[in-house]
Design an enzyme around this catalytic site. Structure first.
Site, PDB file in Angstrom:
ATOM      1  N   CYS A 100      -3.569   1.265   6.611  1.00 19.30           N
ATOM      2  CA  CYS A 100      -3.959   0.608   7.860  1.00 19.30           C
ATOM      3  C   CYS A 100      -4.552   1.596   8.868  1.00 19.30           C
ATOM      4  CB  CYS A 100      -2.777  -0.139   8.447  1.00 19.30           C
ATOM      5  SG  CYS A 100      -1.301   0.871   8.528  1.00 19.30           S
ATOM      6  N   GLU A 124       7.475   1.455  16.262  1.00 18.27           N
ATOM      7  CA  GLU A 124       8.581   2.052  15.529  1.00 18.27           C
ATOM      8  C   GLU A 124       8.298   3.546  15.455  1.00 18.27           C
ATOM      9  OE1 GLU A 124       9.847  -0.103  11.979  1.00 18.27           O
ATOM     10  OE2 GLU A 124       9.251  -1.998  12.878  1.00 18.27           O
ATOM     11  N   GLY A 143       2.275  -5.712   7.314  1.00 20.00           N
ATOM     12  CA  GLY A 143       1.417  -6.452   6.392  1.00 20.00           C
ATOM     13  C   GLY A 143       0.151  -6.893   7.098  1.00 20.00           C
ATOM     14  N   ASN A 150       0.809  -1.233   0.000  1.00 19.49           N
ATOM     15  CA  ASN A 150       0.000   0.000   0.000  1.00 19.49           C
ATOM     16  C   ASN A 150       0.838   1.278   0.000  1.00 19.49           C
ATOM     17  OD1 ASN A 150       0.762  -0.629   2.601  1.00 19.49           O
ATOM     18  ND2 ASN A 150      -1.110   0.140   3.533  1.00 19.49           N
ATOM     19  N   THR A 197      -0.821 -12.888   8.140  1.00 21.32           N
ATOM     20  CA  THR A 197       0.583 -13.105   7.777  1.00 21.32           C
ATOM     21  C   THR A 197       1.480 -12.813   8.984  1.00 21.32           C
ATOM     22  OG1 THR A 197      -0.026 -12.191   5.633  1.00 21.32           O
ATOM     23  CG2 THR A 197       2.291 -12.656   5.972  1.00 21.32           C
ATOM     24  N   GLU A 227       3.711  -4.664  12.424  1.00 25.36           N
ATOM     25  CA  GLU A 227       2.716  -3.595  12.229  1.00 25.36           C
ATOM     26  C   GLU A 227       1.675  -4.162  11.277  1.00 25.36           C
ATOM     27  OE1 GLU A 227       0.433  -1.098  10.970  1.00 25.36           O
ATOM     28  OE2 GLU A 227       2.067  -0.314   9.744  1.00 25.36           O
TER      29      GLU A 227
HETATM   30  O1  TXE Z   1      -0.449  -8.822   2.660  1.00 22.15           O
HETATM   31  P1  TXE Z   1       0.577  -9.825   3.240  1.00 22.15           P
HETATM   32  P2  TXE Z   1      -1.502  -9.049   1.534  1.00 22.15           P
HETATM   33  C1  TXE Z   1      -3.886  -6.297   5.160  1.00 22.15           C
HETATM   34  C2  TXE Z   1      -5.134  -6.074   4.354  1.00 22.15           C
HETATM   35  C3  TXE Z   1      -4.997  -7.044   3.250  1.00 22.15           C
HETATM   36  C4  TXE Z   1      -4.338  -8.205   3.965  1.00 22.15           C
HETATM   37  C5  TXE Z   1      -3.563  -9.118   3.084  1.00 22.15           C
HETATM   38  O2  TXE Z   1      -6.251  -6.400   5.118  1.00 22.15           O
HETATM   39  O3  TXE Z   1      -6.225  -7.419   2.710  1.00 22.15           O
HETATM   40  O4  TXE Z   1      -3.451  -7.591   4.860  1.00 22.15           O
HETATM   41  O5  TXE Z   1      -2.733  -8.358   2.225  1.00 22.15           O
HETATM   42  C6  TXE Z   1       5.010 -10.938   2.730  1.00 22.15           C
HETATM   43  N1  TXE Z   1       6.403 -14.931   5.616  1.00 22.15           N
HETATM   44  N2  TXE Z   1      -2.806  -5.385   4.878  1.00 22.15           N
HETATM   45  O6  TXE Z   1      -1.878 -10.457   1.287  1.00 22.15           O
HETATM   46  O7  TXE Z   1       0.364 -11.187   2.678  1.00 22.15           O
HETATM   47  C7  TXE Z   1       4.471 -10.511   1.390  1.00 22.15           C
HETATM   48  O8  TXE Z   1       5.211 -11.075   0.336  1.00 22.15           O
HETATM   49  C8  TXE Z   1       7.045 -13.775   5.378  1.00 22.15           C
HETATM   50  C9  TXE Z   1      -2.497  -4.436   5.885  1.00 22.15           C
HETATM   51  O9  TXE Z   1      -0.969  -8.359   0.371  1.00 22.15           O
HETATM   52  O10 TXE Z   1       0.572  -9.655   4.698  1.00 22.15           O
HETATM   53  C10 TXE Z   1       4.574  -9.004   1.495  1.00 22.15           C
HETATM   54  O11 TXE Z   1       5.906  -8.603   1.240  1.00 22.15           O
HETATM   55  N3  TXE Z   1       6.556 -12.814   4.597  1.00 22.15           N
HETATM   56  C11 TXE Z   1      -1.159  -3.859   5.691  1.00 22.15           C
HETATM   57  C12 TXE Z   1       4.237  -8.738   2.957  1.00 22.15           C
HETATM   58  O12 TXE Z   1       4.474  -9.970   3.625  1.00 22.15           O
HETATM   59  C13 TXE Z   1       5.355 -13.010   4.022  1.00 22.15           C
HETATM   60  C14 TXE Z   1      -0.787  -3.540   4.302  1.00 22.15           C
HETATM   61  C15 TXE Z   1       2.785  -8.326   3.211  1.00 22.15           C
HETATM   62  O13 TXE Z   1       1.935  -9.277   2.595  1.00 22.15           O
HETATM   63  C16 TXE Z   1       4.637 -14.207   4.231  1.00 22.15           C
HETATM   64  C17 TXE Z   1      -1.126  -4.604   3.399  1.00 22.15           C
HETATM   65  C18 TXE Z   1       5.200 -15.194   5.069  1.00 22.15           C
HETATM   66  N4  TXE Z   1       4.575 -16.357   5.335  1.00 22.15           N
HETATM   67  C19 TXE Z   1      -2.148  -5.457   3.703  1.00 22.15           C
HETATM   68  N5  TXE Z   1       3.477 -14.129   3.528  1.00 22.15           N
HETATM   69  C20 TXE Z   1      -0.830  -2.712   6.605  1.00 22.15           C
HETATM   70  N6  TXE Z   1      -0.701  -2.981   7.894  1.00 22.15           N
HETATM   71  O14 TXE Z   1      -0.615  -1.593   6.187  1.00 22.15           O
HETATM   72  C21 TXE Z   1       3.462 -12.935   2.915  1.00 22.15           C
HETATM   73  N7  TXE Z   1       4.603 -12.257   3.194  1.00 22.15           N
END
Ligand code: TXE
Length: 485
Positions: free
Chosen positions: A280, A462, A224, A148, A228, A246
């Site tokens: 977020c 952070e 993320g 994002n 996850t 976060e």
């Molecule tokens: O994020 P992911 P996604 C929320 C939002 C969204 C949901 C899923 O609700 O619908 O999360 O989004 C890496 N081990 N946010 O699927 O999967 C991945 O490659 C290590 C909130 O896109 O959490 C990417 O680099 N790393 C959020 C990063 O984690 C792993 C912003 C985030 O991906 C992994 C985005 C693993 N097992 C989505 N699996 C915010 N807090 O701002 C994935 N990744």
């Protein structure tokens, strides 16, 4: 365009011959590929960071701060390129990409350079001894970022991490890798010693997981999704890696009857729909004191209807595309859920889901901003993170009820209170179980303040000195003073 990993100061092809297509969210067209890196690539990147660590950790902190400034200056000279690349890669409006992504990424490097220069070791005197606290680097850090705010969040981690003497391996989101690549080009152009910053591309389950699990990684900073985050924690915790998570949010905007109406409507609209609701911190549940509920709701609906949705590259665009087809489907599913839960669509909804756009955007991931009333505050739409342009609006009767509603989600990241009574604003804000609250504003960030959440929104903080603490290990040396014994 095929991107490569950045390891030991060089752009290197991946050992795997597997690729991930990068699609432009506004059109759905493929415009680049990134390697889906293998465990071998992760090993190379971690070993490069490990080799660079002793030299880098041994520099004076002022020397490292100078490097941060150099990177910040070089990034600034790429300001327009960052903004256009980020806008194309994420589907966000170009004006937002300039203000937030380009601007704040440069600021992150400069800000942490200054903080690190000003940081002093602490001393604690006893009657017969003196304690000296110094802050040592942790080692090799894994920095994992989402789609994002790609460069903003990456720079927010890289700057304090290397500034405090760690070396790092970055793993940007596989959906938005372009500006992370640009940062590596920038780092390369200023001649940062090889191995201090490395980057591997790839998906989360593969490269992301392997990086977190790597025995030579000492620290993990992850932004993320909550699900996850739980996986990352379960891999990192048994090895006692230093961990900051976060995660998601479901934040309330609490509107009191004594608010300044015009400013509040505009602030709440922005907080709900900035970046298509994919921040977020977005205020996706709007709680309004019953006395002004109808009037406020009507004004909000007018304000949302006026938002300009369309070509992310146009100066006047306020809303762009969502990040991916999968994410659009996930967000649209909440329109079905809202209908099943008995919600009323004041904007958007099944009858008005898609914006009217030029033909070239017909395969992009678009959705109209959606305001839903009539749902219970316990409904799924009101308590689950949707992370898209959907908000729910609810009336409340008094302060106590507003606080109770705001606290009835598992998340706790942010929120806002809108009132002309600043004492009440602060009083209410301080009773919300969350990490950051704004009164009469939103996303007003002072980089010195702590940032992070509670509950499903994550652990750790952070920002400012909290970043410097997270990216270091304090060491206390107690020296006995024989003369005072
Ligand atoms: O994020 P992911 P996604 C929320 C939002 C969204 C949901 C899923 O609700 O619908 O999360 O989004 C890496 N081990 N946010 O699927 O999967 C991945 O490659 C290590 C909130 O896109 O959490 C990417 O680099 N790393 C959020 C990063 O984690 C792993 C912003 C985030 O991906 C992994 C985005 C693993 N097992 C989505 N699996 C915010 N807090 O701002 C994935 N990744």
């Amino acid at each position: 365009m095929d991107l490569q990993n950045f390891i030991g100061g060089e752009f290197k092809p991946s050992l795997s011959n597997d690729w991930i297509d990068i699609l432009e969210p506004s059109t759905g067209c493929k415009f680049a590929r990134v390697p889906n890196s293998s465990r071998g690539d992760v090993d190379l990147a971690v070993s490069s960071a490990r080799s660079a660590f002793p030299m880098w950790a041994g520099l004076e902190s002022s020397e490292r701060a100078d490097w941060l400034d150099k990177i910040g200056d070089a990034l600034e000279s790429n300001y327009d390129k960052i903004a256009t690349t980020e806008s194309r890669d994420t589907g966000k409006p170009i004006t937002l990409a300039r203000q937030v992504d380009a601007n704040r990424s440069v600021m992150n490097f400069r800000f942490f350079a200054q903080m690190i220069r000003e940081r002093r070791s602490e001393t604690f005197e006893m009657s017969d001894a003196k304690n000296f606290v110094s802050y040592n680097p942790v080692g090799v850090g894994a920095l994992i970022t989402p789609w994002n705010l790609p460069l903003y969040l990456l720079s927010w981690k890289v700057a304090p991490a290397i500034g405090m003497g760690n070396t790092v391996v970055c793993k940007p989101s596989e959906l938005t890798p372009m500006t992370a690549n640009l940062l590596m080009e920038t780092i390369n152009s200023v001649g940062l010693p090889p191995g201090v910053v490395n980057l591997i591309h790839g998906n989360g389950e593969g490269a992301g997981h392997d990086l977190v699990a790597h025995r030579d990684v000492n620290l993990v900073s992850f932004t993320g999704g909550t699900a996850t985050g739980a996986k990352v924690a379960s891999v990192a915790a048994p090895h006692f890696k230093k961990l900051s998570l976060e995660l998601g949010g479901k934040n309330s905007s609490i509107v009191f009857a004594d608010c300044s109406l015009e400013a509040t409507v505009s602030g709440v609209t922005r907080s709900a729909f900035l970046n298509q609701g994919q921040v977020c911190l977005c205020g996706s549940r709007i709680l309004v004191e019953r006395e002004i509920y109808n009037d406020f709701t009507n004004r909000l609906v007018q304000s949302v209807k006026q938002l300009k949705i369309g070509d992310p590259g146009h100066e006047e665009t306020e809303l762009g595309a969502l990040i991916s087809k999968d994410h659009l489907m996930k967000v649209m599913r909440y329109v079905d859920i809202a209908a099943e839960e008995g919600g009323e669509f004041l904007t958007g909804g099944h009858k008005n889901m898609y914006p009217q756009l030029e033909r070239r955007f017909s395969d992009g991931y678009w959705m109209n901003p959606t305001v839903i009333s009539g749902l219970s505050v316990d409904s799924r739409c009101s308590t689950e993170e949707i992370f898209g342009p959907i908000v729910t609006i609810h009336p409340f009767d008094d302060e106590e009820q507003a606080i109770e509603i705001a606290n009835n989600t598992n998340y706790g990241l942010a929120g806002s209170v809108w009132t002309e009574d600043l004492e009440k604003g602060r009083r209410v804000a301080e009773r919300i179980r969350t990490g950051i609250m704004w009164v009469n504003t939103w996303l007003h960030r002072d980089l010195r303040t702590p940032f992070g959440g509670v509950g499903d929104s994550g652990i750790g903080r952070e920002g400012g000195r909290w970043s410097l603490d997270f990216f270091s290990e304090p060491l206390n040396v107690c020296i006995l003073d024989k003369d005072n014994q």
